[in-house]
Design an enzyme around this catalytic site. Structure first.
Site, PDB file in Angstrom:
ATOM      1  N   LYS A  16       0.831  -1.195   0.000  1.00 59.09           N
ATOM      2  CA  LYS A  16       0.000   0.000   0.000  1.00 59.09           C
ATOM      3  C   LYS A  16       0.872   1.254   0.000  1.00 59.09           C
ATOM      4  CE  LYS A  16      -3.762  -1.996   2.805  1.00 59.09           C
ATOM      5  NZ  LYS A  16      -4.896  -1.811   1.896  1.00 59.09           N
TER       6      LYS A  16
ATOM      7  N   ARG B 199     -10.004 -11.844   2.170  1.00 60.38           N
ATOM      8  CA  ARG B 199     -10.821 -12.968   1.672  1.00 60.38           C
ATOM      9  C   ARG B 199     -10.093 -14.302   1.833  1.00 60.38           C
ATOM     10  NH1 ARG B 199     -11.029 -10.065  -4.039  1.00 60.38           N
ATOM     11  NH2 ARG B 199     -10.827  -8.336  -2.581  1.00 60.38           N
TER      12      ARG B 199
END
Length: 426
Positions: free
Chosen positions: A199, A273
């Site tokens: 990020k 996920r």
């Protein structure tokens, strides 16, 4: 400082649409809608008020709206409720206690709250609310791999602290054979660097909050317990740090899950996920008739809903509508986004059954639905009884007209009431 409600408009000198005016004993709020009450409370907190007594005619829902706005990201406030029957005052105190726990945990710095601390704080919190009714099991580090929880192990293996799966059982029946009505699965990423799909600094700044799903579910279960929850509920938290070192998960790796699904890693920042897939498989094994997972999962949900709503996805549309009815009654904003069986195919891989995302920024168009489609591979084929929450409104980075900077605990009341919904838990 006293705060009252007034059905009359504010005096002219305060402005035609003023929320607030000064009264002899304190402040007067001149609106009666929950969102406006919350805005007024936010303004009072920003003025420096730290101790408030609500006086006059306040409904429980409006008192709660005020409490949501009257909070700080650092320091403490004191809120005294308006006169009401003892059971209402007790309910409001219990609700505020659980919401403040969610906020405190979510706002904690990542050096103070690692995966194991998140799990243990949750056990302590719920055990104190339900002494003798809570049992739990922790799996940590390589024990996860030995048990077949490949997603959580892969995401957390580069962490400064080992990944942890918490399986907590609230069983008010004390009967080990009692059926599990609901299993909750929470994403507990205590810090998310993005892994090798790193990020930006700005995007990483608030990633201590990436365990907001785990905290919200634990807080909701705690609040439901205080309100007399009689159903057996299991809580599974998938806790890890998503960091970078020589052991970190690499792009192109393929994970083989316990249900036979193979997953190619095309984005290590789509880690939530991966850990939830393990949690959902564990939830299915619990035999629960309802499964709900909650996670600060995708930026796509935030882009769609603007940080004002939580997104809900389901293949089971009646179950989704039942949940949304609870949200409407609790005056907590949830919004349904699309999920159909074909969404399972939206993250294709040349080398595995599926990829964990699309190899484009943000997961490409429909990224939140594609993530939900990925998760649907890990619940029974028709998705009966399964709900997925993408918590776009779990954390307010810089504060706004409704929320102080930090965690909101929005959705806790809806979740607690849904847990108590015996009709839809059978």
């Amino acid at each position: 400082m006293q705060v009252q409600l007034s059905p009359k408009p504010a005096p002219a000198e305060w402005g035609e649409a003023a929320l607030l005016s000064h009264a002899t004993a304190g402040w007067m709020i001149h609106h009666s809608e929950a969102s406006q009450i919350q805005q007024a409370a936010r303004r009072l907190a920003n003025m420096g008020l730290r101790e408030v007594q609500l006086t006059g005619a306040w409904t429980p829902s409006l008192q709660w709206a005020f409490a949501q706005g009257f909070m700080l990201s650092k320091g403490e406030v004191t809120l005294r409720w308006a006169d009401a029957p003892d059971e209402i005052l007790q309910m409001l105190e219990q609700r505020l206690f659980c919401a403040n726990w969610v906020r405190k945990l979510t706002n904690a710095s990542p050096d103070a709250l690692g995966p194991l601390e998140l799990a243990l704080e949750t056990v302590t919190f719920l055990s104190e609310l339900a002494p003798g009714l809570i049992t739990h099991r922790l799996l940590k580090g390589d024990a996860l791999l030995e048990a077949g929880w490949v997603g959580l192990h892969a995401v957390g293996r580069a962490g400064a602290q080992a990944p942890v799966m918490l399986e907590l059982d609230f069983n008010p029946t004390r009967d080990r054979r009692a059926p599990v009505s609901t299993c909750l699965v929470g994403k507990g990423i205590t810090f998310d660097s993005g892994g090798y799909s790193l990020k930006s600094s700005e995007g990483m700044l608030t990633m201590k909050s990436d365990m907001g799903g785990a905290a919200l579910l634990a807080g909701a279960l705690g609040y439901a317990i205080t309100q007399g929850l009689t159903q057996r509920v299991k809580l599974i938290l998938c806790c890890a740090e998503n960091l970078v070192n020589e052991q970190a998960c690499k792009l192109g790796e393929i994970l083989h899950y316990r249900n036979g699904v193979s997953v190619e890693i095309v984005n290590t920042d789509a880690e939530g996920r991966l850990v939830l897939a393990d949690g959902l498989l564990a939830a299915v094994e619990s035999g629960a008739t309802r499964i709900l997972d909650a996670a600060t999962l995708t930026g796509a949900a935030y882009m769609a809903l603007g940080g004002n709503y939580h997104a809900i996805f389901a293949l089971d549309k009646p179950a989704q509508q039942a949940f949304l009815a609870h949200a409407e009654r609790a005056q907590e904003p949830f919004w349904s986004l699309p999920l159909e069986p074909w969404h399972r195919q939206q993250c294709p891989s040349h080398y595995a059954d599926t990829a964990n995302s699309r190899p484009v920024k943000g997961g490409g168009p429909g990224g939140a639905s594609n993530a939900a489609g990925f998760l649907s591979r890990f619940v029974p084929a028709d998705g009966a009884g399964w709900l997925h929450l993408d918590l776009a409104a779990a954390f307010c980075d810089n504060g706004n007209h409704l929320w102080a900077p930090g965690a909101t605990a929005l959705g806790m009341v809806t979740l607690a009431n849904w847990l108590q919904d015996v009709e839809h838990a059978s």
